[in-house]
Every structure is written in structure tokens, then in C-alpha cells.
Design a protein around this motif. Structure first.
Motif, PDB file in Angstrom:
ATOM      1  N   ALA A 265      27.605   4.528  24.183  1.00  0.00           N
ATOM      2  CA  ALA A 265      28.851   4.211  24.901  1.00  0.00           C
ATOM      3  C   ALA A 265      29.995   5.057  24.336  1.00  0.00           C
ATOM      4  O   ALA A 265      30.287   4.979  23.143  1.00  0.00           O
ATOM      5  CB  ALA A 265      29.160   2.724  24.764  1.00  0.00           C
ATOM      6  N   ASN A 267      33.262   5.200  24.253  1.00  0.00           N
ATOM      7  CA  ASN A 267      34.471   4.712  23.573  1.00  0.00           C
ATOM      8  C   ASN A 267      34.219   3.533  22.637  1.00  0.00           C
ATOM      9  O   ASN A 267      34.930   3.338  21.657  1.00  0.00           O
ATOM     10  CB  ASN A 267      35.516   4.299  24.602  1.00  0.00           C
ATOM     11  N   LEU A 268      33.232   2.717  22.964  1.00  0.00           N
ATOM     12  CA  LEU A 268      33.058   1.483  22.195  1.00  0.00           C
ATOM     13  C   LEU A 268      31.939   1.540  21.167  1.00  0.00           C
ATOM     14  O   LEU A 268      31.767   0.602  20.389  1.00  0.00           O
ATOM     15  CB  LEU A 268      32.844   0.291  23.150  1.00  0.00           C
ATOM     16  N   ALA A 274      31.725  -3.701  20.662  1.00  0.00           N
ATOM     17  CA  ALA A 274      30.442  -3.469  21.312  1.00  0.00           C
ATOM     18  C   ALA A 274      29.414  -4.522  20.904  1.00  0.00           C
ATOM     19  O   ALA A 274      28.408  -4.717  21.574  1.00  0.00           O
ATOM     20  CB  ALA A 274      29.916  -2.080  20.957  1.00  0.00           C
ATOM     21  N   LEU A 279      31.059  -4.628  27.786  1.00  0.00           N
ATOM     22  CA  LEU A 279      31.732  -3.361  27.510  1.00  0.00           C
ATOM     23  C   LEU A 279      32.904  -3.123  28.457  1.00  0.00           C
ATOM     24  O   LEU A 279      33.830  -2.373  28.133  1.00  0.00           O
ATOM     25  CB  LEU A 279      30.737  -2.198  27.662  1.00  0.00           C
ATOM     26  N   ASP A 282      34.499   0.108  33.203  1.00  0.00           N
ATOM     27  CA  ASP A 282      34.680   1.552  33.023  1.00  0.00           C
ATOM     28  C   ASP A 282      33.739   2.107  31.963  1.00  0.00           C
ATOM     29  O   ASP A 282      33.147   3.185  32.135  1.00  0.00           O
ATOM     30  CB  ASP A 282      36.134   1.859  32.618  1.00  0.00           C
ATOM     31  N   GLU A 283      33.615   1.368  30.866  1.00  0.00           N
ATOM     32  CA  GLU A 283      32.767   1.859  29.780  1.00  0.00           C
ATOM     33  C   GLU A 283      31.294   1.845  30.205  1.00  0.00           C
ATOM     34  O   GLU A 283      30.538   2.749  29.841  1.00  0.00           O
ATOM     35  CB  GLU A 283      32.978   0.990  28.529  1.00  0.00           C
ATOM     36  N   ALA A 286      30.926   4.853  32.379  1.00  0.00           N
ATOM     37  CA  ALA A 286      30.942   6.071  31.571  1.00  0.00           C
ATOM     38  C   ALA A 286      29.624   6.270  30.844  1.00  0.00           C
ATOM     39  O   ALA A 286      29.120   7.393  30.715  1.00  0.00           O
ATOM     40  CB  ALA A 286      32.102   6.018  30.577  1.00  0.00           C
ATOM     41  N   THR A 287      29.070   5.197  30.355  1.00  0.00           N
ATOM     42  CA  THR A 287      27.786   5.273  29.660  1.00  0.00           C
ATOM     43  C   THR A 287      26.690   5.732  30.623  1.00  0.00           C
ATOM     44  O   THR A 287      25.841   6.558  30.280  1.00  0.00           O
ATOM     45  CB  THR A 287      27.431   3.903  29.051  1.00  0.00           C
TER      46      THR A 287
END
Lengths: 689, 689
Positions: A265, A267-268, A274, A279, A282-283, A286-287
Motif C-alpha cells: 500500500a 501510503n499506509l 494499516a 485502508l 483511495d488507498e 492505489a494499491t
């Protein structure tokens, strides 16, 4: 590893996005560890472990314990991919009412879950128990087979987290695992340096690998961060480490694996967030992009991926077939052991075993119920080879050693006082009550042996989290809790149970059994052994208790013990003015009071109540026959807090209890000072009438 | 050591024969360790520690903790020799009713006993707490003094046994002690290789010294057996090791000392029998002969010996005088800190502190009581600097962090999320609930700070042995137990408390406090802080709870909270048909039911009962005013087991409870499925009427 393909890598990435999606959908849960452990769990389930998705109870299977139970998706997703019975809709139903995918893995609820985990530290200690059980079972069934050649040889795998490593129960069990030389146990420590309070530097700075070396484990250290330079999930190296671990058979193996939680991930990852929260949309998206998945799709599993991973079903069937042939050969060659095995699989006791249960003649001086318990164990030793156990360093006090049986010890650990061998029977837990409880749970879920473990009743507090889990899992383990009241005497208030009976009775599904004399103790053991689906704690006296007559002089026999309560001695005409209810060592005072009252013309019924839980399970007719609703005058007597007794004695009743801490003096002095005697019971009876 | 004379050696031998005699006289107890540890304890008490027999509460004293509490004579005999108040007749009265020498050392009972020990593992963890407290207190009072120059600098000494080393709580606390760099802590590990089950080879084979090195301790290993060749009590070497330990200030010190238990008893030394039983007349006599004592005499103490050892009284007075002058200088220079010190010594709160306690307006949506608790802590931070605490890795969930305060951490342990310094205030226990409880006890007995510690209510089980000891010692520590019911939701049955409220209420002397809304939470904190002599556990909701109006619309204000139960909302005419008693998150259902019943013409009184223990302490008049004896129709509602409620609702009452394990689903779903609602309360009320 050999045969690892791009499809395997894609499957691992599928695990990550499934974990993120499942938590995102329900809105809460633990995605991070499930994501970063994806390759570890996949490697174990798909490449390393011998198991069969179609038969999760196959005794020859390797066992897997997810000590970090909060990361339940680590397990659920492998059960889905491997075809163990979970499907995509089960993952979609994560943490919702009635689903097969509750917030923590639950034994008996989801096929393929070997044991309930979640309370941290338990799983690793359970794994130690499983490894011990595997050795004992092999010793019972196939002791002479060459190492690795028996159908009863297999591996125990545990994944543990930083939280597990911090909990004391893990330390206890890990030290013992090395003493026991559990070569069949491998622990993978997911050393990700993050817990709920984020960076573990605030609370965990030890060199854990060095600690495990100090215990005597075989230790390997892998670092997927490569010293913080580059994160690379070196699955091949891990596979090799697992192979090495299997090859080391004289010590348990510890593989410290440095990971980054929530990987990849963007950002997290590497954050406490996390660990225990969704998450966020958005995360997750993104992942997915990062991993080449469609960010607009959820629960996306390629047909090629699931087809690939479900091949485990065929491989499992082959493994089982191979094992079956080895098992059949063994069974044909070992008819007696095979018969024992058949009983053990069904948790059935040897026919006629009850004939061996001892009994005692009436004796006003009597013996301690702990001593009677020891005699029962000794008498059953030959009849019930599946029964084994020991103590947390109180063997002689708990009377938990069956006379003449060897200890369960590597040959280089035996002592003059406790000779033993690796297949022995007497367990030595050391002063580690908590690990004892957790190990007992691991032993019981592993197979058909029946473990018991002893300590002072006071120290049931030390093992309480494990006791609760036994009750939650409905495991028929047996606690031998001696020194069950102020009757232990001089050791004083730190050792005298006061609140423990009430506190243990509060645990749903635990039978708290407190026999009144030697014969009740024997009957209690028999009743406990017959139960297959619940733990029991035998609460036994340090001090000698009178052995009452049985089936004569107005005294009942012990057939009522299994009903939890029974009329031990009734008013002559069966129409009592008052009912005196006692448990354990205080029943004698109820009997004394009935004599005192009889001399005054008051008719008393003495009810012995060795197990409140069993009594509550009787039908209303029986319960009313023992405690007639129209006899409102009632007295209870128990050397513990009053909590819980009002239900039985009612508004008009009196409760003789001790609602404060004890003191250091002889038992006799304490009972007298704290108001336990025939006189106090008689006085309370007069008040109640 | 320097100045060690033959008289010192004779005194040490006197300790041995006193230990043997005292146990022999009462007929039970633990002579062996007291005998072999005689030189160690003597060295500490007579030569090493700074303390004053005439003032055992002197804040500048070094602290001594006997983690192996069963070896109480190790402590009692030094208290006798040093002139701390025990005399020979006290030793003769060992383990008897009313004596100052109970079977385990009891805090508050015998002068000079710093803390109650006996349940193994506790003492070492307590010592860690004391060492933490010493640093925090110094930081509050004298932060700028050069190392070693403050009147608040002193040492913590612990003697621990093999049993302590095996217990998990010790492992937890020891790992944390190294993280915390507790340079003021020295543990002497009496490594005698014997426990109750004799040779510890059956259960303890780890390299304990290496384990402590792995934690990050400074470790020294001494062997009085000289590799098994010759037993020589090298007191000089131990004295030097203790000096080295004091000089290492960036790490706690661990001195592993190989001894032979029961030394020099000719037949029973080095046996499990010497551990926990009287040696027997012959062995006692033989030991006396060996040591040059008259075998026919008991409790023989040479006049020269006692005169010599009692010189400690003078040395203690000198030490105190010296300290006093340094203290006076400090006090004159630091008036504000001196005022704080004065409050702390008396456990007094800052005048006017209650004005800072927040309150909330009515709000049907409301907030979780854990969130309210967090606000209370934040609001009190400035007013009560003595209040400090943290969580077992659940800070954000437990709401235990006061906003903006630094963490209590060595500078190299702070993190981005938790900046801190060695004198900081927020504690990070890691996932070590048991150590947290034991450390809190150590902190509280050490001085005038007030510790709190948080975890989920479920995991109160992990720390239960320490909670019991807090109650036994009457220490006003505060537990912040959040997620107090099935209301925690999706984490499921392993995390949902069911029996915990009942089980905790069973502990004598523990206040179990479960507020119903934000304002009750504030009032509960205030009441808890005012208590000086008992621990309390605040049981707080994860989920938001409605904030009820206060002092308006028929709702009472929160002044009744401190009384444990009060009429929150009465029937309009004050003559209810039925009484509805709720606690915590279930009070809202009682209120809802009263509306439902009112609509039917049934008058209900709603009683909120945040603390059963406080209510039980009220006079009969108040209790009857809240729950009138003539109103027999009563309903209790609490999301926990029914155990204990019958006392309050009586034979005619109804109990709404959950007597089985929970499930993994949302809180709303669970409350509905398990029968907690206004409707179920109303239905039960109709039944009860």
C-alpha cells in the motif's frame, strides 16, 4: 522456490487485494498484516504444508496456527484459494453476523481453522501444545517407527506477530518448547516493527532472535527490507529456511522475518493505521493500480488464479492417499494401537474403565480431596492411556503424578526424581500456569489425548485467558486446582482463593467441580471424563476432609454427583424445615449443623453441590426435588465469596461466605475465625426459618 | 567486602539457623532459600542499601523487593537483625494468626515490607514499576539535578528465583525495563536450579543470562559453586557486582548468582525438599553443629551478633540526616515542586482540581464513554501532574493519552507518533497487560504518583493476578478497561467481555465502575480519584452512548454516581410499580423501557448503577431509598452474565443478561440478537410485576 510461477505471484497479489477489499467492505478489520504476509501464507498453504482441503480433520495433516488471529484474512484467504470450503462470498461477508469469516478465527466454526486465536500470545503457546501432542500420540501409537517414517509424523507451523512476542505466555511456552526439544515446531515471527501504537521502538527493543537462541531454539533471521535498502519478498529464501527448520529435529525452529506491514500500500504501509483499520477507498485503489488490478473492481480473482490455487485439492487428495496406505500398513501391523487410535479419534473411553475408579470407606478423619484425586489418576493410568498431564511445578502438592509413569521429557532432561523419555506421560510445565493452559488447549485440539494440568486454585488467575478459550472452544481439558480455599492455611492471603470459585463459575461453558470428600472426588473425575465438549476444573482441598458413609446411615451414594447437586442426607421424613447447601470442604459443616438442628427438633436436608453448572442443566423436576421451591429456609456454605449464591437460597435464605481476604495461620484457626462451622450454619438456619 | 568481619559471617550463619528454626517451629514454610540467600540479603541490608530502620517510609531509601515471597524469612530476618521493628518473638510466631510474620510478606502489615509478594513473577515486575516511578518522580520534582545528586535518586533491588524467571509476567516486564533503560534497577537472580519439582532441568534449560542480554540488560554471572567444584560464598565478588550494577546507569542490571538451596544443610541442601518443608529436627541440629551453634538451642542469637547488626539503626539515622540536608536545600530552592511533593506524600489532590472536570450537554447521539474518559484525562492533565499512565498498546482505542503530553521514554526510544523523554508522562507497556498491572502496583507503592493503565476489558483476564494484588494491598491504581461488552462488535467472541464484570466484582476491594454516559464517566473519574485506598476499574464503551439530560426533564444530576447507584429518572409520583436497574451502555434501554411502560400506564423508576461496590457501602437508608424493599418488581439489565444480580432484583425480579459467548457482527446487530432493547426490558418488567 522450485516451481514458483508468475501465476503464484499473481495469486499472492490477489491475496493482498482481497484482504484490502474485505476490510474496506465491512469498514473495519485488519488488512495490513494479511497483505504483507500474503507470500508467507501462500507459500505455506500451497507449497509447504501437507494437508488436504477436502478433509481438514485428516490426522496426518500439518497444522497451521495463526497466532496473530486479528489477521484472520491471512488464513481465510488461503482457505478460499486452496478450496477448503470458503468461497468469495464468505470473504465478502467478513466480520458480519452468521458468516464463516468472523473477526478472529474460530475453532469449530470455520473448517480449516485449527484453533481459536485472537487473544495475543495464545496461538504460539497452542502450537507448542500441538507439537507436544504430536510426539505423545506418536509414542502411544507408533513409537518404534524411524524418524519421519510414521503416519503420525507431521509438522506444526505458527505465524506470530510482534504482539505475540511481547505477551508473557509466549515466553513461557517458548522456553518450555526448547526444554522439550520440539523439533516438529516451526514459528515464523512476522517482525514488522508496527503494532497499534505504531513504531514498536517505544515498547519492543529487545533482540528477539537472540532471546530465542537463549531459550535453545534453532533461529534463522531473514530480512525482506534488506537492511532498509530495498523491500524484496524473497520467497525462495523463506522456503529454504522452512526446509532447514524441518531438518532440525532436536530443537524447535524460529524464523524471524522482517517485513513491512501493509506492503505494498503506497501510503499506509509501515504504519499503525494499516494494522487495524480499513485502508480507505483511495488507498485500496492505489494499491490495486500498483499491483495491476482494476481499481474499480472489488474482490477480483482471475479465473486462472483460482484454477491454479485450487489444484491444491488434487495434491491434497494425493497426499492423503499416500498417507492412507502407510496408515493402513501401520494399522494392520499394530492392532492394539489401532484400537486405541480408533477410540482416540472418537474421544471414546476404554470400555469398563469405570470399574477402575476407586472408592473409600467412611472415615471421620478422611483424606484431602487432592489426595483422592491422585489415587483416581493412578487407578486410571492403565485403563486410559490417552489421559496425561502434570503440574506447573506443584506435582506433589497437586497430586497430579500417576505413580510409576515416566515423564514426558527428552532423555537429556530427565532427572533422578523424574525419569522420563520423549514419549513419557507426566508433564512438567515449570512455574508457567498460563502456558500450561494454552498448551493444554493445543494438545486437545491436536488429537485424541486428554490433558490435565494442575496448580493451586489461586493461580487459576494466571491461566484464566487460556481457560476461557478452552470454554469458548468447548475443549474437554481438565484442570486440577488444589488448595481451594483458606484451608490451605499458612501461606496466607496471596495464596488463598476467595473469589476464584465465583469468578470461574462466571465463565460460560466451564464446569467448576468441588467435591466434598474422597468418594465425591472419584465420582467427579468419572463425570468429567465422560464429558467430551467442555472443560472442567476440579477444585480440591489441601486439608483432609471426612469421608462420609455412602448408601447407609441415611447418606446417599455418589450417583448424584454427576447431576451437580443431590440430597446427601435428608430429614428423616423427607420433609425438611430447612435446606443446607454446601460444596467441597464445607459440606461437613452442613452435616454437623443438621445434627445440631435435629437435636433441637428442626429437620434439615443437606444438599451437596459439587458442580453448579451440572445442576443447572438438570430438568426442573430434579432441581425441585433437591431444592423444593416451597422450602424457603435455606443456607448455603462455601469458603468463597457470596457472589452467585442468592439465586439458590432466595430472598429468605442465608449465605455463609468469606467476602474478604484470608490470613496466614493454620486451616483450623482460619475456618473458626472466619465463621465456618456447624454452629454458624445452624445459627443461619434458625435465622432463615 | 571492605569491613566484612567474622561477626558479619557469624550473623549470616545466624540467619540460616533462624530460618531453619522458624520453619521447624511452625512445622511448615520455606527454609532453604532463606538459608542459602542469607549472605546476599545480609550484604544488601547491612552493607549496600541506603535505608533507615527507624523510618521505613523515608522517600530517599533504596527499595528492596523479594520477588520470591515464599522465602519471606529472607526479608523478616533482615528486618529483625537491622532493627526495623521485628523481634525474635516475631520470628518465633512465623505463619501464625495475627503475627507480623505471615507466610508471605504483606504490604501494610509488616513495617519494612515494600510490597506484597508471593505469586511468582510479580515482585520483579513490581521492581520495574518502582524504577519507573523513581524516574518519573525525580522528573516531576528535581529534573535538573545532576545524575546521582538529587535527594530523589536511589536504587531498586530485587531478588528473584527460578520460579520468577519462569513466569511470563517477568519476561514482559524485563523486556520493557530494558526499553526504558532503567539504570536504577538491579535484579539478583538466585539461580539455584531447584524448584518444588526438584531439579529444574525438567522445565528450565534456557540460558537465562543470555536471555537478559537479549532484552538489553547489563548482565553479570557469578557462580558460588565454582562450576560444581567447591561451594564458596564469594560475598566480595557479589559486592563488586552490585557496585558495577549501580555504575551502569543506561540499562537495568541482572546478576545471575548460582547458589545451592538450603546451604549448608548437610543432607537436604540442593533438594526440592529444602524448598518448601521444614528440614526436620535432625537436619536442623546437624546444620547447627556444622555452623558451630548449639544443636539443643533454638533461635540462638549471640548478643554480639545482634549488637553488631543493630548498628544499622545508627547508620540509617546518619544516612537520613545527610539526605535531609540535601532535601531541605532542594525544598528551599524549589517551592512549587516542594508543594507538589507535599501533596504527593499525602496522596492529596490539587485544591480545586474538580473544577477542571468536563461536562457535556444532553445529546441523543452522544459519545462513547471511552472518548469521554479521554476528555477527562486531558482536562485534568495540568491540574494533576501526579496522574500518569498509558496503555498496553491500545492508546488510541483506550483513549488513555493526555493530549500533548510527552511519552515516558528514553530519548532514543521516542518515535514520530510518540515524542518523549525520560521524565515523560505517557506510558507504553506494549502488548503486556500482566506486566502493566504489576508495574502499576510498583509505581503506586513507590510514591505519590497515581498510575492508570488501559486495555480492553476482555484482557483484564491477562492482568488479573496483578489486579487482585492491588486490591489486596489497597492500592489506588486505576484501570481503563474499554470495549466493555458485545458492543465492541466485529472483533467477536474472543474480544467481547461476557463474564468479566461479574468476575471482577468478585474480587474483594476492587471497584468496578461502569458509567452510563459521558457525564457519568466524568463523575466516575472524580470519585475514583478521590479514593486513596482501593483500585478501580473503569469499564467503558467502545460505542457511542446517548448523553442524557442532567438536572432537568426529570433526570437526576450526576451527584449520585459516587454513591454507586442512584435514581436517574423516577416515576412521576415517586411511587414506581417497577424498578429498572441498568449499568453502562444498557441504562439507555432501561430509559427506553420506562417510556414504553409509561405509555401503558406502568410507572417505572430507572436506577443507574455505575458501581455496585460503592452502592453496597451506602447506609441502608440510602439503599432503600433507591431500591425500596416493598417494590418487588425489578429488572436488571447489563450486557454480561447474570451472576450476582439476583441479590438486587430478588426472587420476583428479572435479569436481562447474556450468559453465553458473543459473536462477530456489528454492535447494533448483537444487542438486538441477544435481547438488549427497551422492548425486552419492558417485557421483563411486565413479567416481574
Amino acid at each position: 522456490p522450485d516451481g514458483w510461477t508468475d501465476l503464484d505471484s499473481r495469486a499472492v497479489d490477489t491475496v493482498r487485494i482481497l484482504a484490502a477489499d474485505a476490510v474496506q467492505k465491512v469498514g473495519n478489520g485488519h488488512p495490513g498484516t494479511a497483505m504483507s504476509l500474503a507470500p508467507v501464507a501462500y507459500l505455506l498453504f500451497q507449497k509447504v504444508m501437507r494437508h488436504n482441503p477436502a478433509d481438514t480433520h485428516w490426522p496426518g495433516r500439518d497444522r497451521f496456527v495463526l497466532s496473530c488471529g486479528h489477521s484472520c484474512l491471512t488464513l481465510y484467504i488461503q482457505l478460499y484459494l486452496g478450496g477448503f470450503g470458503l468461497e468469495l462470498n464468505d470473504l465478502e461477508a467478513l466480520r458480519t453476523w452468521g458468516s464463516k469469516t468472523p473477526g478472529h478465527p474460530e475453532y469449530g466454526h470455520t473448517d480449516g481453522v485449527e484453533i481459536t486465536t485472537g487473544p495475543l500470545g495464545q496461538g504460539l503457546a497452542n502450537g507448542v501444545g500441538m507439537a507436544m501432542a504430536a510426539r505423545r500420540e506418536r509414542g502411544l501409537l507408533d513409537p518404534d517407527a524411524a524418524p519421519g517414517s510414521s503416519p503420525f509424523d507431521h509438522q506444526i507451523y505458527v505465524i506470530a506477530s510482534d504482539g505475540d512476542i511481547e505477551e508473557g505466555v509466549t515466553s513461557e511456552a517458548s522456553s518450555l518448547a526448547a526444554t522439550q526439544r520440539l523439533g516438529n515446531l516451526t514459528v515464523i515471527y512476522d517482525h514488522n516493527h508496527i503494532s497499534i501504537e505504531d513504531d514498536t521502538n517505544i515498547a519492543l527493543t529487545e533482540d528477539t532472535a537472540a532471546r530465542y537462541r537463549a531459550y535453545g531454539w534453532h533461529v534463522q533471521e531473514l530480512d525482506w527490507t534488506n537492511g532498509g535498502t530495498e523491500y524484496k519478498e524473497n520467497v525462495r529464501e523463506l522456503d529454504e529456511a522452512l526446509r532447514t527448520a524441518r531438518e532440525v529435529t532436536d530443537r524447535p525452529s524460529f524464523i524471524s522475518l522482517r517485513t513491512i506491514i501493509g506492503w505494498p500500500a503506497p501510503n499506509l504501509r509501515n504504519t499503525g493505521k494499516a494494522h487495524g483499520s480499513a485502508l480507505g477507498k483511495d488507498e485500496v485503489a492505489a494499491t490495486k493500480e500498483l499491483l495491476g488490478f482494476d481499481p474499480d473492481k472489488t474482490f477480483e480473482v482471475g479465473d486462472d488464479v483460482i484454477a491454479h490455487t485450487r489444484k491444491l485439492v488434487d495434491r491434497g487428495a494425493e497426499a492423503l492417499a499416500e498417507w492412507q496406505s502407510s496408515f493402513d500398513t501401520w494399522a494392520a501391523a499394530n492392532p492394539a494401537a489401532s484400537e486405541l487410535y480408533g477410540r482416540m479419534v472418537k474421544n471414546e473411553l476404554t470400555p469398563g474403565w469405570e470399574d477402575a475408579v476407586p472408592s473409600w470407606d467412611a472415615d471421620p478423619k478422611g483424606i484431602a480431596t487432592r489426595a483422592a484425586s491422585g489415587k483416581v489418576l493412578g487407578a486410571l493410568a492403565d485403563k486410559l492411556p490417552e489421559l496425561w498431564g502434570g503440574s506447573a511445578d506443584l506435582a506433589e502438592s497437586n497430586n497430579t503424578t500417576m505413580e510409576g509413569v515416566p515423564s514426558f521429557l527428552p532423555t537429556d532432561r530427565q532427572t533422578k526424581m523424574f525419569p522420563g523419555n520423549p514419549y513419557g506421560r507426566t508433564l512438567h510445565f515449570g512455574i508457567r500456569e498460563h502456558a500450561m493452559g494454552s498448551i493444554m488447549n493445543g494438545i486437545k485440539v491436536h488429537g485424541g489425548t486428554r490433558p490435565y494440568g494442575g496448580t493451586f486454585l489461586q493461580f487459576s488467575d494466571y491461566m484464566r485467558p487460556a481457560v476461557r478459550l478452552a470454554a469458548l472452544m468447548r475443549l474437554p481439558v481438565i484442570y486440577v486446582w488444589t488448595h481451594d480455599s483458606i484451608g490451605l492455611g499458612e501461606d496466607g492471603p496471596t495464596h488463598q482463593p476467595i473469589e476464584h470459585l465465583a469468578a470461574l463459575r462466571s465463565i460460560p461453558g466451564l464446569d467448576v467441580v468441588r467435591p466434598a470428600d474422597a468418594n465425591e472426588t472419584a465420582a467427579a473425575w468419572a463425570a468429567v471424563l465422560k464429558n467430551k465438549d467442555r472443560p472442567a476444573g476440579l477444585c480440591l482441598s489441601r486439608q483432609a476432609l471426612p469421608i462420609v458413609p455412602r448408601g447407609t446411615d441415611g447418606y446417599a451414594d455418589t450417583s448424584g454427583v454427576a447431576k451437580g447437586a443431590y440430597v446427601l442426607k435428608d430429614a428423616e421424613d423427607g420433609a425438611p424445615d430447612v435446606i443446607l447447601i454446601g460444596t467441597g470442604s464445607e459440606v461437613q459443616y452442613a452435616l454437623a449443623a443438621s445434627d445440631i438442628l435435629a437435636a433441637e427438633g428442626t429437620k434439615a436436608r443437606v444438599v451437596s453441590m459439587p458442580c453448579r453448572e451440572w445442576f443447572d442443566e438438570q430438568d426442573q423436576g430434579y432441581r425441585d426435588a433437591v431444592i423444593p421451591p416451597d422450602v424457603k429456609a435455606r443456607v448455603s456454605i462455601e469458603a468463597g465469596v457470596s457472589v452467585g449464591w442468592r439465586d439458590l437460597v432466595g430472598d429468605a435464605g442465608r449465605i455463609i461466605s468469606i467476602d474478604h481476604y484470608g490470613a496466614s495461620a493454620s486451616a483450623g484457626k482460619l475456618f473458626a475465625e472466619f465463621g465456618f462451622s456447624g454452629d454458624t450454619v445452624a445459627a443461619a438456619a434458625r435465622e432463615s426459618i
